[in-house]
Design a protein around this motif. Structure first.
Motif, PDB file in Angstrom:
ATOM      1  N   TYR A  59       0.849  -1.193   0.000  1.00 10.58           N
ATOM      2  CA  TYR A  59       0.000   0.000   0.000  1.00 10.58           C
ATOM      3  C   TYR A  59       0.886   1.244   0.000  1.00 10.58           C
ATOM      4  CZ  TYR A  59      -4.171  -2.691   1.373  1.00 10.58           C
ATOM      5  OH  TYR A  59      -5.222  -3.561   1.413  1.00 10.58           O
ATOM      6  N   GLY A  60       0.454   2.245  -0.728  1.00  5.57           N
ATOM      7  CA  GLY A  60       1.102   3.558  -0.631  1.00  5.57           C
ATOM      8  C   GLY A  60       0.247   4.468   0.232  1.00  5.57           C
ATOM      9  N   PRO A  61       0.693   5.727   0.480  1.00  2.00           N
ATOM     10  CA  PRO A  61      -0.167   6.680   1.193  1.00  2.00           C
ATOM     11  C   PRO A  61      -1.443   6.893   0.379  1.00  2.00           C
ATOM     12  CG  PRO A  61       2.066   7.547   0.887  1.00  2.00           C
ATOM     13  CD  PRO A  61       1.963   6.322   0.048  1.00  2.00           C
ATOM     14  N   PHE A  62      -2.563   7.074   1.060  1.00  2.00           N
ATOM     15  CA  PHE A  62      -3.848   7.120   0.369  1.00  2.00           C
ATOM     16  C   PHE A  62      -3.942   8.248  -0.658  1.00  2.00           C
ATOM     17  CE2 PHE A  62      -5.576   5.072   4.444  1.00  2.00           C
ATOM     18  CZ  PHE A  62      -5.401   3.797   3.925  1.00  2.00           C
ATOM     19  N   ILE A 241      -3.507   6.891 -14.692  1.00  2.00           N
ATOM     20  CA  ILE A 241      -2.927   7.752 -13.661  1.00  2.00           C
ATOM     21  C   ILE A 241      -3.162   9.233 -13.990  1.00  2.00           C
ATOM     22  CG2 ILE A 241      -0.642   7.454 -14.766  1.00  2.00           C
ATOM     23  CD1 ILE A 241      -1.257   8.194 -11.024  1.00  2.00           C
ATOM     24  N   GLY A 242      -3.605   9.961 -12.968  1.00  2.00           N
ATOM     25  CA  GLY A 242      -3.851  11.387 -13.112  1.00  2.00           C
ATOM     26  C   GLY A 242      -3.730  12.073 -11.762  1.00  2.00           C
ATOM     27  N   SER A 269      -2.749   2.809  -8.007  1.00  2.00           N
ATOM     28  CA  SER A 269      -1.601   1.908  -8.072  1.00  2.00           C
ATOM     29  C   SER A 269      -0.285   2.668  -7.880  1.00  2.00           C
ATOM     30  CB  SER A 269      -1.613   1.226  -9.450  1.00  2.00           C
ATOM     31  OG  SER A 269      -0.307   0.899  -9.865  1.00  2.00           O
ATOM     32  N   THR A 270       0.551   2.185  -6.962  1.00  2.00           N
ATOM     33  CA  THR A 270       1.854   2.829  -6.741  1.00  2.00           C
ATOM     34  C   THR A 270       2.722   2.722  -7.992  1.00  2.00           C
ATOM     35  OG1 THR A 270       2.615   0.771  -5.732  1.00  2.00           O
ATOM     36  CG2 THR A 270       1.903   2.518  -4.231  1.00  2.00           C
ATOM     37  N   LEU A 271       2.579   1.652  -8.725  1.00  2.00           N
ATOM     38  CA  LEU A 271       3.347   1.445  -9.950  1.00  2.00           C
ATOM     39  C   LEU A 271       3.035   2.539 -10.982  1.00  2.00           C
ATOM     40  CD1 LEU A 271       5.358  -0.709 -10.815  1.00  2.00           C
ATOM     41  CD2 LEU A 271       3.481  -1.988 -11.859  1.00  2.00           C
ATOM     42  N   SER A 272       1.749   2.879 -11.092  1.00  2.00           N
ATOM     43  CA  SER A 272       1.338   3.934 -12.021  1.00  2.00           C
ATOM     44  C   SER A 272       1.899   5.282 -11.599  1.00  2.00           C
ATOM     45  CB  SER A 272      -0.187   4.002 -12.081  1.00  2.00           C
ATOM     46  OG  SER A 272      -0.717   2.771 -12.518  1.00  2.00           O
ATOM     47  N   GLN A 273       1.921   5.523 -10.286  1.00  2.00           N
ATOM     48  CA  GLN A 273       2.460   6.796  -9.791  1.00  2.00           C
ATOM     49  C   GLN A 273       3.959   6.906 -10.053  1.00  2.00           C
ATOM     50  OE1 GLN A 273       0.901   8.100  -5.824  1.00  2.00           O
ATOM     51  NE2 GLN A 273      -0.221   6.169  -5.929  1.00  2.00           N
TER      52      GLN A 273
END
Length: 385
Positions: A59-62, A241-242, A269-273
Motif C-alpha cells: 500500500y502507498g499513502p492514500f 494515472i492522473g 496503483s503505486t506502480l502507475s504513480q
C-alpha cells in the motif's frame, strides 16, 4: 524515435483498444482515440522495472506517494505558471475520474454546471453521473472562442460549477491568461466553483505560453480544482494515472475525505504513480522530440486538408487532434461512416454524442501517429469522395 519504423503494429493490434488498432479490421487506419501510436519512453519502462525489482508492491499513502505529488507540483510550477505544493496534489486513476469526483463534490441533485459546446463528451457524462444538470455555453467550433455574454446569461441560483477544457478538446485552443481571468471574475461574482481540465496542457505548439487556471488570480485559487493526466503526453493510458490539484489545502483534504481516498476504497496503483513521476523527471527529452513530431504532423494535416475541397481545417494551438469542417453536405455521422467503408479510415464524428450539438458538421482526426500513416489516411479520406 517517432518514425514509421518505430511503430510496433503487432503490439498495437494486441493492445490498442478504445476504437483503435485492436478493435478494427486489418487494413483500416485508426485516426480516432487520442492515444499515441508510439511506445512509451525507455525511461518510464526502466523506472517500472527498477521499482518492482525488490518484489514489494505494498500500500502507498492514500493521497499518493511523495515522489508523485512532488513531481506533479514541480511540473505545474515550472511549466504552467502554477504555485502548488506537493500537499496540493491528490493522485487519482485518470483525469476522467477527477472530473467525476469534482462534479460529485460540488453538485447536489438538480444543481447546474456550465460546460462548453462543443467539448469532449466526458464533461457532460461526469456531471450527469453526479446527478447534476447541464447548461451549454457555445464556443466557436473553429477558434474555441467563448461566448461570454451567453456564459453570464446561463448563470442562475442553481448554478454551482463552470467546467473548462484548456487546452480545448476538440478545437485545440489554448486560453490566454486574460480569458481565464475573465472566467475567474465571473465565478467570483456568482460564488461558483471552477473545474479546469488540463490533461492536454503539455502538448502546446509554437512555444505558446500556458497558464494553469488557478494561477491567474487569487479568486481562481480559492474555489477551483485542476484535473491532469498522463495518457496524452506520455502514452501511458493503460496505467490509469492522473491528479487533482487544489491550492486550498483544507478544501483538498475535505475533497479527499469525501471522495473515499482516506481508506482502501479508493487510491491509485503505486506502480502507475512511479511511472508518472519518472515521466516528468526523466522522460522530458523523449517528450520534447514527441512534441516536435506532433507539430510537424499538425502542419502536415493542416496543409493536406487546406488543399482539399472536402474538409476545411482549423489550426490547433495544442492537442494532437484537428477538427475540420465538412464541406460536401454530409452530416458528421454520414461522413465518418462513408470514410470507414470507402476509405478504410476510422475517425470520430462531430456528433452530439461525442462533443455536443455545436460539433455537428465537423469530424475529429487524431494525428499522433507516423507521418506516413497520417498522410495515407488523409489522402484516402479525400480520394473517397
Amino acid at each position: 524515435m517517432f518514425t514509421h519504423q518505430d511503430i510496433n503494429f503487432e503490439a498495437l493490434k494486441r493492445k490498442a483498444y478504445n476504437g483503435r488498432w485492436a478493435t478494427l479490421e486489418d487494413g483500416i487506419i485508426p485516426l480516432t482515440a487520442a492515444d499515441p501510436d508510439f511506445r512509451m519512453s525507455s525511461e518510464i519502462e526502466q523506472g517500472i522495472i527498477d521499482y518492482i525489482k525488490d518484489g514489494y508492491l505494498s500500500y502507498g499513502p492514500f493521497s499518493g506517494i511523495p515522489e508523485f505529488k512532488k513531481s506533479v507540483a514541480n511540473h505545474f510550477n515550472t511549466e504552467k505558471n502554477g504555485s502548488f505544493t506537493p500537499e496540493n496534489v491528490l493522485a487519482i486513476n485518470s483525469a476522467a475520474q477527477g472530473m467525476f469526483l469534482v462534479a460529485k463534490y460540488v453538485l447536489g441533485p438538480g444543481d447546474e454546471a456550465i460546460i462548453f459546446d462543443p467539448v469532449d463528451f466526458l464533461f457532460k457524462k461526469t456531471v450527469e453521473a453526479a446527478g447534476g444538470n447541464i447548461k451549454l455555453c457555445s464556443v466557436d467550433s473553429k477558434t474555441g472562442e467563448i461566448d461570454f455574454e451567453m456564459l453570464t446569461s446561463l448563470i442562475s441560483s442553481k448554478t454551482k460549477l463552470i467546467s473548462i477544457c484548456n487546452p480545448h478538446n476538440p478545437v485545440g485552443r489554448v486560453y490566454s491568461k486574460e480569458v481565464l481571468k475573465k472566467i475567474s471574475e465571473i465565478a467570483e461574482v456568482h460564488d461558483l466553483w471552477v473545474m479546469s481540465d488540463e490533461i492536454w496542457s503539455d502538448i502546446v505548439f509554437d512555444k505558446k505560453e500556458f497558464n494553469t487556471y488557478s494561477s491567474v488570480s487569487e479568486a481562481a485559487k480559492k474555489k477551483s480544482f485542476t484535473v491532469f493526466g498522463f495518457s496524452k503526453s506520455f502514452g501511458i493510458a493503460g496505467l490509469r494515472i492522473g491528479a487533482v490539484l487544489c491550492n486550498d489545502q483544507e478544501l483538498l483534504e475535505d475533497f479527499t475525505e469525501k471522495s473515499q481516498f482516506n481508506s482502501t476504497i479508493e487510491g491509485v496503483s503505486t506502480l502507475s504513480q512511479i511511472a508518472a513521476s519518472v515521466a516528468i523527471e526523466k522522460a522530458k527529452p523523449w517528450f520534447n522530440d514527441f512534441l516536435t513530431h506532433l507539430q510537424h504532423n499538425r502542419d502536415l494535416a493542416y496543409s493536406i486538408l487546406s488543399n482539399s475541397d472536402i474538409l476545411t481545417p482549423n489550426l490547433p494551438e495544442a492537442t494532437f487532434v484537428i477538427f475540420p469542417k465538412i464541406e460536401n453536405g454530409f452530416s458528421s455521422d454520414a461522413f465518418t461512416q462513408h470514410v470507414l467503408k470507402e476509405a478504410k479510415v476510422a475517425i470520430v464524428p462531430g456528433s452530439e454524442r461525442w462533443f455536443g450539438k455545436g460539433a455537428e458538421g465537423h469530424v475529429r482526426i487524431c494525428f499522433s501517429t507516423s507521418k506516413e500513416i497520417l498522410e495515407e489516411g488523409l489522402n484516402r479520406i479525400i480520394k473517397s469522395f
